[in-house]
Motif scaffolding. Sequence first.
Motif, short mmCIF file in Angstrom:
data_model
loop_
_atom_site.label_atom_id
_atom_site.label_comp_id
_atom_site.label_asym_id
_atom_site.label_seq_id
_atom_site.Cartn_x
_atom_site.Cartn_y
_atom_site.Cartn_z
N GLU A 161 -46.05 -31.66 47.55
CA GLU A 161 -46.35 -32.89 46.80
C GLU A 161 -47.06 -32.56 45.48
O GLU A 161 -46.84 -33.23 44.46
N PHE A 162 -47.89 -31.53 45.49
CA PHE A 162 -48.59 -31.12 44.28
C PHE A 162 -47.59 -30.58 43.24
O PHE A 162 -47.69 -30.86 42.04
N ILE A 163 -46.60 -29.82 43.70
CA ILE A 163 -45.56 -29.31 42.80
C ILE A 163 -44.75 -30.48 42.22
O ILE A 163 -44.40 -30.48 41.03
N ASP A 164 -44.48 -31.48 43.05
CA ASP A 164 -43.79 -32.68 42.56
C ASP A 164 -44.60 -33.36 41.45
O ASP A 164 -44.04 -33.83 40.46
N HIS A 165 -45.91 -33.38 41.61
CA HIS A 165 -46.79 -33.98 40.60
C HIS A 165 -46.63 -33.25 39.26
O HIS A 165 -46.50 -33.88 38.21
N ILE B 86 -63.07 -35.39 42.83
CA ILE B 86 -62.57 -36.38 43.77
C ILE B 86 -62.02 -35.66 45.00
O ILE B 86 -61.24 -34.72 44.87
N ILE B 87 -62.44 -36.09 46.18
CA ILE B 87 -61.93 -35.51 47.42
C ILE B 87 -61.12 -36.57 48.14
O ILE B 87 -61.65 -37.58 48.59
N ASN B 88 -59.82 -36.37 48.21
CA ASN B 88 -58.92 -37.32 48.86
C ASN B 88 -59.07 -37.26 50.38
O ASN B 88 -59.61 -36.29 50.92
N PRO B 89 -58.57 -38.28 51.09
CA PRO B 89 -58.56 -38.22 52.56
C PRO B 89 -57.80 -37.00 53.06
O PRO B 89 -56.86 -36.54 52.42
N ARG B 90 -58.22 -36.49 54.19
CA ARG B 90 -57.57 -35.32 54.78
C ARG B 90 -56.15 -35.65 55.24
O ARG B 90 -55.87 -36.77 55.66
N ARG B 91 -55.30 -34.65 55.19
CA ARG B 91 -53.95 -34.78 55.73
C ARG B 91 -54.01 -34.48 57.23
O ARG B 91 -54.62 -33.49 57.64
N LEU C 202 -52.62 -36.48 50.02
CA LEU C 202 -53.57 -36.22 51.09
C LEU C 202 -53.91 -34.73 51.14
O LEU C 202 -53.08 -33.87 50.85
N GLY C 203 -55.18 -34.43 51.51
CA GLY C 203 -55.59 -33.04 51.63
C GLY C 203 -55.81 -32.34 50.30
O GLY C 203 -55.70 -31.12 50.21
N MET C 204 -56.15 -33.12 49.26
CA MET C 204 -56.32 -32.55 47.92
C MET C 204 -57.70 -32.91 47.37
O MET C 204 -58.18 -34.02 47.53
N ALA C 205 -58.35 -31.93 46.73
CA ALA C 205 -59.54 -32.19 45.93
C ALA C 205 -59.18 -31.88 44.48
O ALA C 205 -58.46 -30.93 44.22
N TRP C 206 -59.67 -32.72 43.54
CA TRP C 206 -59.26 -32.52 42.15
C TRP C 206 -60.33 -33.07 41.21
O TRP C 206 -61.24 -33.78 41.61
N LYS C 207 -60.21 -32.69 39.95
CA LYS C 207 -61.19 -33.11 38.95
C LYS C 207 -60.57 -34.07 37.95
O LYS C 207 -59.45 -33.85 37.48
N LYS C 208 -61.31 -35.13 37.65
CA LYS C 208 -60.92 -36.01 36.55
C LYS C 208 -61.29 -35.34 35.23
O LYS C 208 -61.95 -34.30 35.19
N HIS D 165 -49.30 -39.09 41.63
CA HIS D 165 -50.66 -38.93 41.08
C HIS D 165 -51.51 -38.16 42.09
O HIS D 165 -51.37 -38.34 43.31
N PRO D 166 -52.39 -37.28 41.61
CA PRO D 166 -53.23 -36.51 42.54
C PRO D 166 -53.99 -37.37 43.54
O PRO D 166 -54.22 -36.95 44.67
N LYS D 167 -54.36 -38.58 43.14
CA LYS D 167 -55.14 -39.44 44.04
C LYS D 167 -54.34 -39.84 45.28
O LYS D 167 -54.91 -40.26 46.30
N ASP D 168 -53.01 -39.72 45.20
CA ASP D 168 -52.14 -40.13 46.32
C ASP D 168 -51.75 -38.96 47.22
O ASP D 168 -50.98 -39.15 48.17
#
Length: 271
Positions: free
Chosen positions: A17-21, A45-50, A33-39, A28-31
Motif C-alpha cells: 500500500e505504501f508503494i501504491d502511495h 502520526i501513528i496510524n492504527p495497527r494492521r 494501517l501499520g504505518m507511522a509517518w511525519k507531516k 494517503h499515508p493516513k489510510d
Amino acid sequence: TLADYAILGEGELTLLEFIDHWADKKTHPKDILGMAWKKKKQETIINPRRPQMKNLDIVPFQDFSVWKRFEGKDIPEIYLSTTRGCHCQCRFCYRTHPQMAYKTPKRVKEEILYLKKWNFKHAWLNDLSFTTIPERVEELMKEAFSVHEFSWNCFARVTEVDERRLEIMKMHGCNIILYGFESVSQAVLDAYNKGINQNHMIKAIELTRKAQIKVGGLFIVGAQEDTKESLNDMISFARRFQEVTRVKYLSILPGTPMYWDALQKGIIKDP
C-alpha cells in the motif's frame, strides 16, 4: 528519528500500500494501517495497527533470482520459516507478531520444492519455537521435509520437546536445536517470565542427546537479578554439559516490559 516513514509489525501488505502511495498518490499515508509517518511540520502520526495475518500461506516464496550474485549458482544455506509469532511473554522480548500463525504443511512443502532449484543443503529455521504442536511437527516432517534432503537447525522451548518428536526430527535432518536457557538462576528466569527451571533444561539436554541431535544453549547476561554467583553457576552449567553455548548481553529493547520498567525506575533517563 530522521525517518519519514516507518512500518510497524508485519510489512508485506503495508509495504504494498505504501508503494501504491508513492506510485500514484491516490493512497494517503493516513489510510495505511501499520504505518507511522511525519507531516510537513515534522509531527509524527501513528496510524492504527494492521491486524496480524492469520493465513501465512499467502506470503510469497523467497525470490533469489533478483540477486545477480546468485545467478547460476547454488545457495548452500537458506533461512526458512513455518510460523510467525510466539505464545510466550518473555519480558525482554519485543514480539512484533504476538499471535501464533502457521503455514500449512502443504505450503511448506511447496516452498521447499521451489527453493530446491538452488540446491540448498542446510536451512536455518526462524520459528521462535518450532516444536510447539507435536502433531504439526510430525506432519511437517512426513509431508514437507521429506521432499528434499537437507540438514537444519531450529529454536525450541525446553518444555516443548519429547522423545518421539526429537526422534522424528532427527530422522528428517535436524542437526542442532537452539534452546532459550537464558540463565540457570531461578531468580533471573522468573524476572524474565520464562516459565522454566533448571530441571527442564537438563531434561531437554538429555532427551536431545539421546536423539543424537546437538544442543545449542542460548544464554543472556546482564539482568538486574544477575550476581557473581549466578554467572559462575552459568559457567559451571556450561562446563558440566559441554554443549554449544551462545552468550549475549541483555538488550533493553523499546516496547518490551523491561523497557517500560527501566524507564519507570529511572535506569533509562531519556526514551
